[in-house]
Design a protein around this motif. Structure first.
Motif, PDB file in Angstrom:
ATOM      1  N   GLY A  14       0.782  -1.226   0.000  1.00 53.56           N
ATOM      2  CA  GLY A  14       0.000   0.000   0.000  1.00 53.56           C
ATOM      3  C   GLY A  14       0.820   1.286   0.000  1.00 53.56           C
ATOM      4  N   ALA A  15       2.142   1.188  -0.054  1.00 49.87           N
ATOM      5  CA  ALA A  15       2.982   2.388  -0.045  1.00 49.87           C
ATOM      6  C   ALA A  15       2.863   3.183  -1.347  1.00 49.87           C
ATOM      7  N   VAL A  16       2.577   2.483  -2.448  1.00 51.33           N
ATOM      8  CA  VAL A  16       2.439   3.130  -3.755  1.00 51.33           C
ATOM      9  C   VAL A  16       1.059   2.819  -4.306  1.00 51.33           C
ATOM     10  N   SER A  17       0.381   3.859  -4.751  1.00 50.63           N
ATOM     11  CA  SER A  17      -0.891   3.644  -5.440  1.00 50.63           C
ATOM     12  C   SER A  17      -0.798   4.303  -6.810  1.00 50.63           C
ATOM     13  N   VAL A  18      -1.671   3.865  -7.706  1.00 49.78           N
ATOM     14  CA  VAL A  18      -1.638   4.346  -9.079  1.00 49.78           C
ATOM     15  C   VAL A  18      -3.046   4.637  -9.563  1.00 49.78           C
ATOM     16  N   ILE A  19      -3.152   5.667 -10.372  1.00 47.96           N
ATOM     17  CA  ILE A  19      -4.380   5.972 -11.108  1.00 47.96           C
ATOM     18  C   ILE A  19      -3.971   6.009 -12.568  1.00 47.96           C
ATOM     19  N   ALA A  20      -4.655   5.238 -13.405  1.00 51.86           N
ATOM     20  CA  ALA A  20      -4.277   5.138 -14.816  1.00 51.86           C
ATOM     21  C   ALA A  20      -5.507   5.167 -15.709  1.00 51.86           C
ATOM     22  N   LYS A  21      -5.311   5.709 -16.895  1.00 53.91           N
ATOM     23  CA  LYS A  21      -6.333   5.694 -17.935  1.00 53.91           C
ATOM     24  C   LYS A  21      -5.736   4.987 -19.146  1.00 53.91           C
ATOM     25  N   PRO A  22      -5.880   3.656 -19.214  1.00 54.01           N
ATOM     26  CA  PRO A  22      -5.327   2.913 -20.341  1.00 54.01           C
ATOM     27  C   PRO A  22      -5.939   3.362 -21.665  1.00 54.01           C
ATOM     28  N   LYS A  23      -5.174   3.158 -22.742  1.00 53.52           N
ATOM     29  CA  LYS A  23      -5.642   3.522 -24.080  1.00 53.52           C
ATOM     30  C   LYS A  23      -6.901   2.743 -24.449  1.00 53.52           C
ATOM     31  N   THR A  24      -6.935   1.472 -24.082  1.00 51.95           N
ATOM     32  CA  THR A  24      -8.052   0.592 -24.427  1.00 51.95           C
ATOM     33  C   THR A  24      -8.215  -0.441 -23.321  1.00 51.95           C
ATOM     34  N   ASP A  25      -9.129  -1.364 -23.534  1.00 52.42           N
ATOM     35  CA  ASP A  25      -9.303  -2.479 -22.603  1.00 52.42           C
ATOM     36  C   ASP A  25      -8.499  -3.698 -23.038  1.00 52.42           C
ATOM     37  N   LYS A  26      -7.574  -3.500 -23.957  1.00 51.52           N
ATOM     38  CA  LYS A  26      -6.763  -4.596 -24.500  1.00 51.52           C
ATOM     39  C   LYS A  26      -5.506  -4.800 -23.664  1.00 51.52           C
ATOM     40  N   VAL A  27      -5.172  -6.056 -23.448  1.00 47.18           N
ATOM     41  CA  VAL A  27      -3.955  -6.444 -22.741  1.00 47.18           C
ATOM     42  C   VAL A  27      -3.027  -7.116 -23.744  1.00 47.18           C
ATOM     43  N   VAL A  28      -1.767  -6.761 -23.678  1.00 48.76           N
ATOM     44  CA  VAL A  28      -0.748  -7.370 -24.521  1.00 48.76           C
ATOM     45  C   VAL A  28       0.224  -8.124 -23.626  1.00 48.76           C
ATOM     46  N   LEU A  29       0.578  -9.328 -24.041  1.00 52.98           N
ATOM     47  CA  LEU A  29       1.569 -10.113 -23.314  1.00 52.98           C
ATOM     48  C   LEU A  29       2.945  -9.869 -23.905  1.00 52.98           C
ATOM     49  N   CYS A  30       3.945  -9.718 -23.053  1.00 52.93           N
ATOM     50  CA  CYS A  30       5.321  -9.615 -23.523  1.00 52.93           C
ATOM     51  C   CYS A  30       6.084 -10.850 -23.050  1.00 52.93           C
ATOM     52  N   HIS A  31       6.657 -11.561 -24.018  1.00 48.09           N
ATOM     53  CA  HIS A  31       7.404 -12.787 -23.732  1.00 48.09           C
ATOM     54  C   HIS A  31       8.919 -12.577 -23.777  1.00 48.09           C
ATOM     55  N   CYS A  32       9.385 -11.328 -23.777  1.00 48.56           N
ATOM     56  CA  CYS A  32      10.837 -11.114 -23.850  1.00 48.56           C
ATOM     57  C   CYS A  32      11.505 -11.703 -22.601  1.00 48.56           C
ATOM     58  N   LYS A  33      12.782 -11.976 -22.730  1.00 50.85           N
ATOM     59  CA  LYS A  33      13.521 -12.593 -21.618  1.00 50.85           C
ATOM     60  C   LYS A  33      13.482 -11.720 -20.371  1.00 50.85           C
ATOM     61  N   MET A  34      13.605 -10.396 -20.530  1.00 55.12           N
ATOM     62  CA  MET A  34      13.607  -9.526 -19.352  1.00 55.12           C
ATOM     63  C   MET A  34      12.276  -9.575 -18.623  1.00 55.12           C
ATOM     64  N   CYS A  35      11.169  -9.519 -19.340  1.00 52.86           N
ATOM     65  CA  CYS A  35       9.858  -9.587 -18.670  1.00 52.86           C
ATOM     66  C   CYS A  35       9.690 -10.918 -17.959  1.00 52.86           C
ATOM     67  N   ARG A  36      10.104 -12.001 -18.618  1.00 52.81           N
ATOM     68  CA  ARG A  36       9.979 -13.318 -17.982  1.00 52.81           C
ATOM     69  C   ARG A  36      10.890 -13.437 -16.778  1.00 52.81           C
ATOM     70  N   GLN A  37      12.084 -12.880 -16.863  1.00 53.54           N
ATOM     71  CA  GLN A  37      13.007 -12.919 -15.721  1.00 53.54           C
ATOM     72  C   GLN A  37      12.499 -12.030 -14.597  1.00 53.54           C
ATOM     73  N   TRP A  38      11.948 -10.887 -14.932  1.00 60.65           N
ATOM     74  CA  TRP A  38      11.448  -9.929 -13.948  1.00 60.65           C
ATOM     75  C   TRP A  38      10.260 -10.482 -13.180  1.00 60.65           C
ATOM     76  N   GLY A  39       9.338 -11.137 -13.883  1.00 64.48           N
ATOM     77  CA  GLY A  39       8.108 -11.559 -13.238  1.00 64.48           C
ATOM     78  C   GLY A  39       7.843 -13.051 -13.188  1.00 64.48           C
ATOM     79  N   GLY A  40       8.747 -13.853 -13.729  1.00 67.05           N
ATOM     80  CA  GLY A  40       8.553 -15.295 -13.690  1.00 67.05           C
ATOM     81  C   GLY A  40       7.637 -15.819 -14.779  1.00 67.05           C
ATOM     82  N   GLY A  41       7.214 -14.969 -15.682  1.00 71.70           N
ATOM     83  CA  GLY A  41       6.333 -15.337 -16.796  1.00 71.70           C
ATOM     84  C   GLY A  41       6.133 -14.106 -17.651  1.00 71.70           C
ATOM     85  N   PRO A  42       5.251 -14.186 -18.627  1.00 73.10           N
ATOM     86  CA  PRO A  42       5.047 -13.016 -19.474  1.00 73.10           C
ATOM     87  C   PRO A  42       4.433 -11.861 -18.692  1.00 73.10           C
ATOM     88  N   MET A  43       4.698 -10.653 -19.144  1.00 68.20           N
ATOM     89  CA  MET A  43       4.055  -9.489 -18.537  1.00 68.20           C
ATOM     90  C   MET A  43       2.728  -9.278 -19.238  1.00 68.20           C
TER      91      MET A  43
END
Length: 136
Positions: A14-43
């Motif tokens: 709860g130390a950081v909160s965010v308010i965002a207005k995404p461009k759309t309701d679409k989600v894109v998965l990123c399978h690059c090595k850095m995203c997978r290493q950072w989060g343990g799977g795709p972002m």
């Protein structure tokens, strides 16, 4: 959902909160090595461009992960907060960070040629290779 829809979220502690207005309701998965290493799977990314406001900025650690991008996370609990193109000030937020988790549609996958073979998604999405991402 349109680009005027406001979404809120917060890190685990709860130390950081965010308010965002995404461009759309679409989600894109990123399978690059850095995203997978950072989060343990795709972002699972909600593209927000500049329409992002953070509260608790002092609690955000930033890591410049390449010459063109940085990643942010909470200094206390480690929650992943964003991937950001530095020059464009373009934010991609992990969609799980935001409330309203059922409001999204999976629309694309990038770095599809880097995706491990042990999983796949049933949705029919636009799929871009690493070369296609960087040579658009």
């Amino acid at each position: 959902m349109d680009s005027t829809t406001e979404h809120r979220g917060a890190c685990l502690c709860g130390a950081v909160s965010v308010i965002a207005k995404p461009k759309t309701d679409k989600v894109v998965l990123c399978h690059c090595k850095m995203c997978r290493q950072w989060g343990g799977g795709p972002m699972f990314a909600a593209e927000c461009e500049q329409a992002v406001t953070f509260e608790g900025e002092a609690h955000i650690a930033r890591f410049q992960s390449s010459s063109f991008a940085e990643r942010g996370f909470c200094k206390h609990c480690g929650t992943h907060l964003f991937f950001r193109y530095i020059e464009e000030n373009h934010y991609a937020l992990p969609v799980g960070l935001l409330d309203d988790s059922d409001a999204w549609t999976l629309s694309g996958q990038i770095f599809i040629d880097r995706k491990p073979s042990f999983f796949s998604f049933a949705e029919n999405t636009e799929n871009l290779t690493e070369d296609e991402v960087f040579n658009r």
